[in-house]
Structure formats: structure tokens, C-alpha cells
Motif scaffolding. Structure first.
Motif, PDB file in Angstrom:
ATOM      1  N   PRO A  64       0.837  -1.203   0.000  1.00 14.81           N
ATOM      2  CA  PRO A  64       0.000   0.000   0.000  1.00 14.81           C
ATOM      3  C   PRO A  64       0.872   1.253   0.000  1.00 14.81           C
ATOM      4  O   PRO A  64       2.082   1.184   0.192  1.00 14.81           O
ATOM      5  CB  PRO A  64      -0.801  -0.134   1.292  1.00 14.81           C
ATOM      6  CG  PRO A  64       0.040  -0.989   2.177  1.00 14.81           C
ATOM      7  CD  PRO A  64       0.757  -1.941   1.270  1.00 14.81           C
ATOM      8  N   THR A  65       0.244   2.377  -0.198  1.00 10.55           N
ATOM      9  CA  THR A  65       0.983   3.641  -0.273  1.00 10.55           C
ATOM     10  C   THR A  65       1.788   3.871   1.010  1.00 10.55           C
ATOM     11  O   THR A  65       1.259   3.765   2.118  1.00 10.55           O
ATOM     12  CB  THR A  65       0.020   4.813  -0.499  1.00 10.55           C
ATOM     13  OG1 THR A  65      -0.693   4.578  -1.721  1.00 10.55           O
ATOM     14  CG2 THR A  65       0.777   6.124  -0.606  1.00 10.55           C
ATOM     15  N   HIS A  66       3.068   4.184   0.827  1.00  7.60           N
ATOM     16  CA  HIS A  66       3.972   4.403   1.954  1.00  7.60           C
ATOM     17  C   HIS A  66       5.033   5.421   1.541  1.00  7.60           C
ATOM     18  O   HIS A  66       5.347   5.555   0.358  1.00  7.60           O
ATOM     19  CB  HIS A  66       4.617   3.085   2.392  1.00  7.60           C
ATOM     20  CG  HIS A  66       5.345   2.360   1.303  1.00  7.60           C
ATOM     21  ND1 HIS A  66       4.698   1.644   0.317  1.00  7.60           N
ATOM     22  CD2 HIS A  66       6.665   2.258   1.014  1.00  7.60           C
ATOM     23  CE1 HIS A  66       5.579   1.118  -0.520  1.00  7.60           C
ATOM     24  NE2 HIS A  66       6.781   1.491  -0.129  1.00  7.60           N
ATOM     25  N   HIS A  84       3.469   0.471 -10.432  1.00  7.55           N
ATOM     26  CA  HIS A  84       4.029   1.403  -9.455  1.00  7.55           C
ATOM     27  C   HIS A  84       3.297   2.731  -9.583  1.00  7.55           C
ATOM     28  O   HIS A  84       3.296   3.348 -10.636  1.00  7.55           O
ATOM     29  CB  HIS A  84       5.524   1.579  -9.761  1.00  7.55           C
ATOM     30  CG  HIS A  84       6.274   2.325  -8.701  1.00  7.55           C
ATOM     31  ND1 HIS A  84       7.411   1.828  -8.122  1.00  7.55           N
ATOM     32  CD2 HIS A  84       6.056   3.523  -8.131  1.00  7.55           C
ATOM     33  CE1 HIS A  84       7.863   2.692  -7.234  1.00  7.55           C
ATOM     34  NE2 HIS A  84       7.062   3.734  -7.227  1.00  7.55           N
ATOM     35  N   ASP A  86       2.429   6.594  -7.450  1.00  2.51           N
ATOM     36  CA  ASP A  86       2.908   7.412  -6.343  1.00  2.51           C
ATOM     37  C   ASP A  86       2.086   8.673  -6.176  1.00  2.51           C
ATOM     38  O   ASP A  86       1.122   8.917  -6.901  1.00  2.51           O
ATOM     39  CB  ASP A  86       4.399   7.733  -6.495  1.00  2.51           C
ATOM     40  CG  ASP A  86       4.685   8.682  -7.628  1.00  2.51           C
ATOM     41  OD1 ASP A  86       3.892   9.605  -7.836  1.00  2.51           O
ATOM     42  OD2 ASP A  86       5.712   8.502  -8.292  1.00  2.51           O
ATOM     43  N   HIS A 120       4.522   6.202  -2.393  1.00  3.25           N
ATOM     44  CA  HIS A 120       4.214   5.362  -3.548  1.00  3.25           C
ATOM     45  C   HIS A 120       3.634   4.019  -3.110  1.00  3.25           C
ATOM     46  O   HIS A 120       3.665   3.655  -1.940  1.00  3.25           O
ATOM     47  CB  HIS A 120       5.462   5.169  -4.428  1.00  3.25           C
ATOM     48  CG  HIS A 120       6.519   4.281  -3.840  1.00  3.25           C
ATOM     49  ND1 HIS A 120       7.748   4.086  -4.426  1.00  3.25           N
ATOM     50  CD2 HIS A 120       6.546   3.516  -2.729  1.00  3.25           C
ATOM     51  CE1 HIS A 120       8.467   3.255  -3.712  1.00  3.25           C
ATOM     52  NE2 HIS A 120       7.765   2.889  -2.692  1.00  3.25           N
ATOM     53  N   SER A 121       3.081   3.329  -4.087  1.00  8.54           N
ATOM     54  CA  SER A 121       2.584   1.970  -3.866  1.00  8.54           C
ATOM     55  C   SER A 121       3.092   1.091  -4.987  1.00  8.54           C
ATOM     56  O   SER A 121       3.410   1.571  -6.081  1.00  8.54           O
ATOM     57  CB  SER A 121       1.055   1.933  -3.836  1.00  8.54           C
ATOM     58  OG  SER A 121       0.520   2.263  -5.106  1.00  8.54           O
ATOM     59  N   GLN A 123       1.816  -2.488  -6.697  1.00  5.92           N
ATOM     60  CA  GLN A 123       0.710  -3.426  -6.685  1.00  5.92           C
ATOM     61  C   GLN A 123       0.822  -4.431  -7.828  1.00  5.92           C
ATOM     62  O   GLN A 123       1.148  -4.069  -8.958  1.00  5.92           O
ATOM     63  CB  GLN A 123      -0.612  -2.666  -6.817  1.00  5.92           C
ATOM     64  CG  GLN A 123      -0.901  -1.717  -5.659  1.00  5.92           C
ATOM     65  CD  GLN A 123      -1.297  -2.440  -4.392  1.00  5.92           C
ATOM     66  OE1 GLN A 123      -1.895  -3.515  -4.441  1.00  5.92           O
ATOM     67  NE2 GLN A 123      -0.966  -1.860  -3.245  1.00  5.92           N
TER      68      GLN A 123
END
Length: 287
Positions: A64-66, A84, A86, A120-121, A123
Motif C-alpha cells: 500500500p501507499t507508503h 508502481h 505514487d 508510492h505503492s 501493486q
């Protein structure tokens, strides 16, 4: 085969000795260096190389988004797909290769300069697992402007010799804003990084030998006592194996790596494929 590098020290990093974690059934990850809940004071960084994670993410799952800052972060896709996103690009606005994002597949490399801060994430939006390397380097300067690059690297070229993938920003640590925006790498056709660092990759057929030229010739500024990390990802069901510098005590199986220290720019490090399947080898060449 190149002459043995008698001045080089080679220390193996066995796959079984890496840090390992599973998260929620969706992530299986091996850590070469201290990362997240894994810490070993012997393995914090190697030159400016800070993180080398070999990740497998289940379908329809991901990170997840970090947030990140002051790190050069890139993903090397081995199999499957990875998207990817962000905080500077809205979902659905992915573009073609370049400074915009797109859905990555085998052969693709996605690069982010965290710089002054970004979220960003990552997935896996497909129905199959994705296998990739995530690599971080420490930049030569803090609070850089976030930058993005995505590029594909030809499979057939990798079967002929090591292909340079990442090289230092040509303008160096004192780059102007215009030079940062132009993002010209030292080696044409590579992704620029804010570090004295070169990455290469090759796919070595059984019984063949590739040579890595330390520092990729004159691409680096620090030419003495460089730190080269060799990694053999787990892609061939344990059938791939390599030997470094012709040394019988420097044989890597899948998932293994090796710290090669004390080498100088221009040295030729031989990598011989001695397994029963082609060996995909990643070279991380640092100051």
C-alpha cells in the motif's frame, strides 16, 4: 576467461542466511541487507548499496501507499507484472516509458528518486504472482527533487553480454536544475542515478562466461577499492549456478550473492555459468 583478480576478496552471502519474512500470505521476501524487522549489524550496506530484496507478491495484492525520502529506489522485474503508483501521479494516468509510470513486466526497470519526499505503492494487479528485485542506493545528496524513470532492456542483448542498466547522472552531485531535468546518464541508454553506482544484468547460457568491467570503464568517479555485489536470483528452480573469477570457493546457487571488494575500475570480473539452466545475473557496482 579474464585473468584471476588476485587482489579481489570474495565473500559469499548464501540464500539461506538472508533475512526472510512473510506478510499476510501475499508477500514472501528475502533481505540481503538489514531491512524492516530484520537486522544484522554485519549487513547494513555495501558502499552506497543499501537494500536488495528479492520479493514475490501474490496476485491482486501489493504494497500500500507508503513514504520514502533520500533514497534511490528501483525495481527489476523477473516475472509477472507490477504497477508502481505514487503521490505525484494519479491512478489511470500512467504513460509510456520515460518519466511517467506504466505497468511493468519482465525486462522492465522502474526507478524513483525519493529525494525530498514521495509516497508510492507497488501493486500486482494481475492474476499471476510477480517476482522482482527491489534495490535501494544511498544518494550523494539529500533533498533532491523526486524523479522517475522507466525503461525496458532487451532480453537478447542480455544473452550476449552484461547490459548496463543504471549509471551515474552525468552532471554529477553539483548538477544544475536544468541538468537534473535533462537526466543524462554517464552511459547512454541507461537510467541515471544520483550515486557513484552502476548496475548491469546478463543471462549466461550453460558453460558460457561473461565479463563485468568494474566501474563500467570510466562511468564512475571512485576508481579504487570498489564494492561489487553479484546476485543470482531464484528463477530456474535451482538449476542455475555460477562461478566467480574462476574460483571453486566462489560458486553461487540460486538466491546466493557475493561481496566482491578491493577491485578497481577497469578490472574484468569473470562470471561463468556452470549449472544446468541459464543464469540471470545482476551486478551492483558501488563506490
Amino acid at each position: 576467461m579474464a585473468k584471476p583478480l588476485n587482489h579481489a576478496k570474495i565473500a559469499l552471502r548464501k540464500s539461506s542466511e538472508r533475512g526472510y519474512a512473510e506478510h499476510g500470505g501475499w508477500l514472501k521476501t528475502f533481505h540481503t541487507f538489514s531491512f524492516a524487522g530484520y537486522y544484522d549489524h554485519r549487513f547494513v550496506n555495501f558502499g552506497c548499496l543499501r537494500v536488495l530484496n528479492e520479493d514475490r507478491v501474490a496476485p491482486r495484492n501489493g504494497f500500500p501507499t507508503h513514504p520514502h525520502r533520500d533514497a534511490e529506489i528501483f525495481s527489476y522485474i523477473l516475472s509477472g507484472e507490477l504497477t508502481h503508483r505514487d503521490s505525484m501521479l494519479r491512478k489511470g494516468a500512467e504513460g509510456a516509458q520515460g518519466k511517467d509510470f506504466f505497468r511493468m513486466r519482465r525486462g522492465d526497470v522502474q526507478f524513483t528518486t525519493g529525494g525530498s519526499g514521495i509516497a508510492h505503492s507497488e501493486q500486482n494487479e494481475s492474476n499471476k504472482p510477480v517476482h522482482f528485485l527491489q534495490i535501494w542506493c544511498l544518494p550523494w545528496k539529500h533533498s533532491l527533487k523526486p524523479q522517475y524513470h522507466t525503461m525496458s532492456f532487451d532480453e537478447e542483448a542480455k544473452r550476449k553480454a552484461f547490459v548496463p542498466i543504471i549509471s551515474p547522472l552525468a552532471a554529477g552531485p553539483d548538477a544544475t536544475l536544468a541538468a537534473e531535468e535533462a537526466a543524462v546518464p554517464k552511459i547512454p541508454g541507461t537510467i541515471p542515478i544520483h550515486a557513484d553506482f552502476v548496475m548491469g544484468a546478463g543471462i549466461i547460457e550453460k558453460s558460457k562466461v561473461f565479463q563485468w568491467k568494474v566501474g563500467a570503464g570510466d562511468a564512475v568517479s571512485s576508481t579504487k577499492k570498489r564494492n561489487v555485489y553479484i546476485h543470482l536470483p531464484s528463477t530456474q528452480q535451482n538449476k542455475a549456478k555460477i562461478r566467480l573469477d574462476g574460483r571453486d570457493d566462489a560458486v553461487l546457487s540460486e538466491g546466493d550473492g557475493a561481496f566482491v571488494s578491493g577491485v578497481n575500475a577497469g578490472d574484468l570480473l569473470s562470471v561463468e555459468s556452470i549449472g544446468d539452466a541459464p543464469a540471470e545475473v545482476v551486478v551492483l557496482d558501488s563506490n
